[in-house]
Design a protein around this motif. Structure first.
Motif, PDB file in Angstrom:
ATOM      1  N   HIS A  79       0.803  -1.228   0.000  1.00 36.41           N
ATOM      2  CA  HIS A  79       0.000   0.000   0.000  1.00 36.41           C
ATOM      3  C   HIS A  79       0.833   1.274   0.000  1.00 36.41           C
ATOM      4  CE1 HIS A  79      -3.409  -2.582   0.544  1.00 36.41           C
ATOM      5  NE2 HIS A  79      -2.844  -3.111   1.612  1.00 36.41           N
ATOM      6  N   ALA A  80       2.138   1.146  -0.002  1.00 37.27           N
ATOM      7  CA  ALA A  80       3.015   2.317  -0.018  1.00 37.27           C
ATOM      8  C   ALA A  80       2.937   3.004  -1.385  1.00 37.27           C
ATOM      9  CB  ALA A  80       4.455   1.905   0.264  1.00 37.27           C
ATOM     10  N   LEU A  81       3.004   4.314  -1.376  1.00 35.61           N
ATOM     11  CA  LEU A  81       2.968   5.096  -2.609  1.00 35.61           C
ATOM     12  C   LEU A  81       4.391   5.268  -3.132  1.00 35.61           C
ATOM     13  CD1 LEU A  81       0.430   7.807  -1.451  1.00 35.61           C
ATOM     14  CD2 LEU A  81      -0.027   5.783  -2.852  1.00 35.61           C
ATOM     15  N   GLU A  82       4.642   4.760  -4.333  1.00 34.91           N
ATOM     16  CA  GLU A  82       6.000   4.723  -4.877  1.00 34.91           C
ATOM     17  C   GLU A  82       6.673   6.091  -4.895  1.00 34.91           C
ATOM     18  OE1 GLU A  82       8.396   3.585  -8.951  1.00 34.91           O
ATOM     19  OE2 GLU A  82       6.436   2.698  -8.619  1.00 34.91           O
ATOM     20  N   ALA A  83       5.997   7.109  -5.380  1.00 34.68           N
ATOM     21  CA  ALA A  83       6.620   8.431  -5.472  1.00 34.68           C
ATOM     22  C   ALA A  83       7.011   8.961  -4.096  1.00 34.68           C
ATOM     23  CB  ALA A  83       5.675   9.408  -6.167  1.00 34.68           C
ATOM     24  N   VAL A  84       6.192   8.700  -3.099  1.00 34.33           N
ATOM     25  CA  VAL A  84       6.485   9.162  -1.740  1.00 34.33           C
ATOM     26  C   VAL A  84       7.661   8.380  -1.163  1.00 34.33           C
ATOM     27  CG1 VAL A  84       5.558   9.374   0.595  1.00 34.33           C
ATOM     28  CG2 VAL A  84       4.104   9.906  -1.377  1.00 34.33           C
ATOM     29  N   VAL A  85       7.674   7.074  -1.371  1.00 33.77           N
ATOM     30  CA  VAL A  85       8.781   6.249  -0.871  1.00 33.77           C
ATOM     31  C   VAL A  85      10.092   6.699  -1.495  1.00 33.77           C
ATOM     32  CG1 VAL A  85       9.765   3.922  -0.774  1.00 33.77           C
ATOM     33  CG2 VAL A  85       7.323   4.258  -0.366  1.00 33.77           C
ATOM     34  N   VAL A  86      10.117   6.907  -2.806  1.00 33.04           N
ATOM     35  CA  VAL A  86      11.347   7.325  -3.481  1.00 33.04           C
ATOM     36  C   VAL A  86      11.795   8.693  -2.966  1.00 33.04           C
ATOM     37  CG1 VAL A  86      12.341   8.000  -5.707  1.00 33.04           C
ATOM     38  CG2 VAL A  86      11.002   5.894  -5.517  1.00 33.04           C
ATOM     39  N   HIS A  87      10.864   9.600  -2.805  1.00 31.27           N
ATOM     40  CA  HIS A  87      11.208  10.924  -2.270  1.00 31.27           C
ATOM     41  C   HIS A  87      11.839  10.799  -0.885  1.00 31.27           C
ATOM     42  CE1 HIS A  87      10.428  14.517   0.155  1.00 31.27           C
ATOM     43  NE2 HIS A  87      10.778  15.154  -0.943  1.00 31.27           N
ATOM     44  N   ASP A  88      11.187  10.054   0.001  1.00 30.08           N
ATOM     45  CA  ASP A  88      11.692   9.894   1.367  1.00 30.08           C
ATOM     46  C   ASP A  88      13.043   9.174   1.382  1.00 30.08           C
ATOM     47  OD1 ASP A  88       9.381  11.159   2.190  1.00 30.08           O
ATOM     48  OD2 ASP A  88       8.399   9.315   2.863  1.00 30.08           O
ATOM     49  N   LEU A  89      13.196   8.178   0.522  1.00 29.50           N
ATOM     50  CA  LEU A  89      14.452   7.433   0.414  1.00 29.50           C
ATOM     51  C   LEU A  89      15.593   8.363   0.019  1.00 29.50           C
ATOM     52  CD1 LEU A  89      16.019   4.644   0.094  1.00 29.50           C
ATOM     53  CD2 LEU A  89      15.233   4.702  -2.261  1.00 29.50           C
ATOM     54  N   LEU A  90      15.400   9.132  -1.041  1.00 26.49           N
ATOM     55  CA  LEU A  90      16.459  10.004  -1.534  1.00 26.49           C
ATOM     56  C   LEU A  90      16.733  11.164  -0.580  1.00 26.49           C
ATOM     57  CD1 LEU A  90      15.651  10.022  -5.353  1.00 26.49           C
ATOM     58  CD2 LEU A  90      17.417   8.709  -4.151  1.00 26.49           C
ATOM     59  N   ALA A  91      15.688  11.708   0.042  1.00 30.40           N
ATOM     60  CA  ALA A  91      15.886  12.799   1.007  1.00 30.40           C
ATOM     61  C   ALA A  91      16.679  12.308   2.221  1.00 30.40           C
ATOM     62  CB  ALA A  91      14.543  13.374   1.432  1.00 30.40           C
ATOM     63  N   THR A  92      16.355  11.132   2.708  1.00 36.08           N
ATOM     64  CA  THR A  92      17.068  10.580   3.856  1.00 36.08           C
ATOM     65  C   THR A  92      18.505  10.239   3.488  1.00 36.08           C
ATOM     66  OG1 THR A  92      14.998   9.724   4.750  1.00 36.08           O
ATOM     67  CG2 THR A  92      17.037   8.783   5.628  1.00 36.08           C
ATOM     68  N   LEU A  93      18.697   9.686   2.308  1.00 31.85           N
ATOM     69  CA  LEU A  93      20.052   9.383   1.839  1.00 31.85           C
ATOM     70  C   LEU A  93      20.877  10.656   1.773  1.00 31.85           C
ATOM     71  CD1 LEU A  93      21.856   7.057   0.795  1.00 31.85           C
ATOM     72  CD2 LEU A  93      21.022   7.594  -1.483  1.00 31.85           C
ATOM     73  N   ASP A  94      20.285  11.729   1.298  1.00 31.32           N
ATOM     74  CA  ASP A  94      20.978  13.010   1.230  1.00 31.32           C
ATOM     75  C   ASP A  94      21.304  13.523   2.640  1.00 31.32           C
ATOM     76  OD1 ASP A  94      22.009  15.211  -0.379  1.00 31.32           O
ATOM     77  OD2 ASP A  94      20.373  16.382   0.500  1.00 31.32           O
ATOM     78  N   ASP A  95      20.367  13.366   3.572  1.00 32.46           N
ATOM     79  CA  ASP A  95      20.620  13.786   4.955  1.00 32.46           C
ATOM     80  C   ASP A  95      21.766  12.998   5.586  1.00 32.46           C
ATOM     81  OD1 ASP A  95      18.584  15.628   4.806  1.00 32.46           O
ATOM     82  OD2 ASP A  95      17.126  14.368   5.855  1.00 32.46           O
ATOM     83  N   LEU A  96      21.913  11.741   5.223  1.00 37.57           N
ATOM     84  CA  LEU A  96      22.989  10.921   5.792  1.00 37.57           C
ATOM     85  C   LEU A  96      24.370  11.419   5.386  1.00 37.57           C
ATOM     86  CD1 LEU A  96      21.490   7.353   5.362  1.00 37.57           C
ATOM     87  CD2 LEU A  96      22.010   8.500   7.528  1.00 37.57           C
ATOM     88  N   ARG A  97      24.468  12.187   4.332  1.00 37.30           N
ATOM     89  CA  ARG A  97      25.767  12.706   3.891  1.00 37.30           C
ATOM     90  C   ARG A  97      26.393  13.622   4.925  1.00 37.30           C
ATOM     91  NH1 ARG A  97      25.467  13.364  -2.542  1.00 37.30           N
ATOM     92  NH2 ARG A  97      23.888  11.784  -2.810  1.00 37.30           N
ATOM     93  N   ASP A  98      25.552  14.251   5.738  1.00 48.25           N
ATOM     94  CA  ASP A  98      26.054  15.181   6.749  1.00 48.25           C
ATOM     95  C   ASP A  98      26.562  14.478   7.994  1.00 48.25           C
ATOM     96  OD1 ASP A  98      25.350  17.266   5.058  1.00 48.25           O
ATOM     97  OD2 ASP A  98      23.357  17.464   5.941  1.00 48.25           O
ATOM     98  N   TRP A  99      26.324  13.158   8.117  1.00 47.15           N
ATOM     99  CA  TRP A  99      26.713  12.436   9.341  1.00 47.15           C
ATOM    100  C   TRP A  99      27.907  11.562   9.134  1.00 47.15           C
ATOM    101  CZ3 TRP A  99      20.932  11.216   9.911  1.00 47.15           C
ATOM    102  CH2 TRP A  99      20.306  12.306  10.519  1.00 47.15           C
TER     103      TRP A  99
END
Length: 103
Positions: free
Chosen positions: A83-103
């Motif tokens: 039931h997950a929405l693909e566009a939302v999952v991809v957005h959250d995945l890439l945003a979180t991956l980008d946030d991990l660059r700072d750690w």
């Protein structure tokens, strides 16, 4: 490892974004699982074979979908239900991956 706490926080944050998130894993560039379900790592690594940085890919997984992407520093994979929405999952995945660059 300094990534351990922020990685766990990132996965906890992702869990708040989707009720259909089944499991997730964050893997450091050296191959060490720093947070989440280590059992997802082999499938995520295979899925990303030949993928460029921040290129999200997906594949059928269990009764849902496995989404994965990597940066220079981390691989992030999310197993979600049907039931997950693909566009939302991809957005959250890439945003979180980008946030991990700072750690």
């Amino acid at each position: 490892m300094t990534d351990a706490v922020p990685a766990r926080i990132a996965l906890a944050y992702l869990a708040t974004l989707s009720a259909d998130l089944r499991s997730a894993v964050i893997v450091a560039a050296d191959g060490e699982v720093v947070a989440g379900d280590a059992g997802l790592e082999p499938a995520a690594t295979r899925l990303l074979d030949g993928a460029g940085p921040a290129e999200a890919r997906k594949a059928a997984h269990s009764d849902g979908t496995l989404f994965a992407a990597r940066s220079d520093g981390h691989l992030l994979a999310l197993a979600v239900g049907p039931h997950a929405l693909e566009a939302v999952v991809v957005h959250d995945l890439l945003a979180t991956l980008d946030d991990l660059r700072d750690w």
